[in-house]
Design an enzyme around this catalytic site. Structure first.
Site, PDB file in Angstrom:
ATOM      1  N   ASP A  96       0.473  -1.143   0.091  1.00 17.77           N
ATOM      2  CA  ASP A  96      -0.072  -0.376  -0.229  1.00 17.77           C
ATOM      3  C   ASP A  96       0.792   1.244  -0.046  1.00 17.77           C
ATOM      4  O   ASP A  96       1.866   1.132   0.476  1.00 17.77           O
ATOM      5  CB  ASP A  96      -0.958  -0.056   1.199  1.00 17.77           C
ATOM      6  CG  ASP A  96      -1.920   0.866   1.504  1.00 17.77           C
ATOM      7  OD1 ASP A  96      -2.072   1.770   0.456  1.00 17.77           O
ATOM      8  OD2 ASP A  96      -1.453   1.797   1.988  1.00 17.77           O
ATOM      9  N   ASP A 133       0.117   5.071   0.776  1.00 20.16           N
ATOM     10  CA  ASP A 133       0.087   6.418   2.317  1.00 20.16           C
ATOM     11  C   ASP A 133      -0.209   5.548   3.340  1.00 20.16           C
ATOM     12  O   ASP A 133      -1.242   4.223   3.760  1.00 20.16           O
ATOM     13  CB  ASP A 133      -1.906   6.983   1.674  1.00 20.16           C
ATOM     14  CG  ASP A 133      -1.261   7.573   0.696  1.00 20.16           C
ATOM     15  OD1 ASP A 133      -1.111   8.492   0.802  1.00 20.16           O
ATOM     16  OD2 ASP A 133      -2.557   7.554  -0.387  1.00 20.16           O
TER      17      ASP A 133
END
Length: 214
Positions: A9, A11
């Site tokens: 991922d 953020d």
């Protein structure tokens, strides 16, 4: 099951940028008359940028500018903050390099638009280490729907059961699990975080690779 690929991922994992989204959304949407409250903002936390913009436009319709134009204003503001602020997760570059040296395929699967991902990878100077970069903006649904992870696995040429995803949110973990992947929750040294959906936990990236990667 043999592990062949690691999908990150973005953020909250590669960069500590989640506060940037809140600031950009507040600045941009408020300028168009949107009255952002904490209760309403909580509902948008894990939406895609498109979904967030449509959400606020539905609550406080603005005139003259279309939703995509305002969405891109938010994206541009976030990119400015990423480029100008110190937001790199400590140890992440070496962590990715160590995985690459062990011949894992490396992917990125994010709800954020692709041009934000490009800015992050440029900031970290790790673009050449990634075999695939994919955004939910190219899917009908973002996380927690598994589409972004399924497409990422396909682009890597690795079946989902041979992939592991590194996430920091329950929404992201649900997406990866829904795609049939094993999961790691990254806590950024918050020892109180313990999502049941995660198969493994990483407190920080300076501790080195988990045994699962050895």
């Amino acid at each position: 099951m043999v592990l062949k690929a690691v999908i990150f991922d973005m953020d909250g994992v590669l960069v500590d940028s989640e506060g940037f989204w809140a600031k950009a959304e507040l600045d941009v949407f408020s300028s168009y008359g949107v009255q952002i409250t904490d209760d309403l903002a909580t509902q948008t936390k894990y939406m895609t940028t498109k979904e967030v913009t449509e959400f606020w436009h539905g609550k406080f319709p603005w005139e003259n500018l279309d939703v995509p134009t305002v969405e891109q204003e938010v994206v541009s503001k976030v990119i400015e903050l990423i480029q100008s602020e110190d937001c790199t997760m400590s140890g992440i570059q070496q962590f990715i390099t160590d995985l690459k040296n062990k011949n894992y395929k490396i992917g990125l699967a994010t709800n954020a638009p692709l041009r934000v991902a490009d800015a992050v990878l440029e900031k970290l100077q790790v673009r050449d280490l990634f075999d695939s970069v994919h955004s939910s903006e190219f899917e009908e649904l973002g996380k927690p729907h598994p589409a972004v992870y399924l497409t990422s696995a396909k682009k890597l040429g690795v079946s989902p059961e041979h992939c592991i995803a590194i996430e920091d949110s329950h929404s992201g973990l649900r997406a990866a699990k829904g795609a049939g992947m094993r999961t790691i929750v990254f806590t950024n040294d918050d020892e109180s975080i313990d999502f049941d959906l995660a198969d493994f936990k990483i407190l920080n990236f300076n501790a080195g690779l988990l045994p699962v990667f050895q």
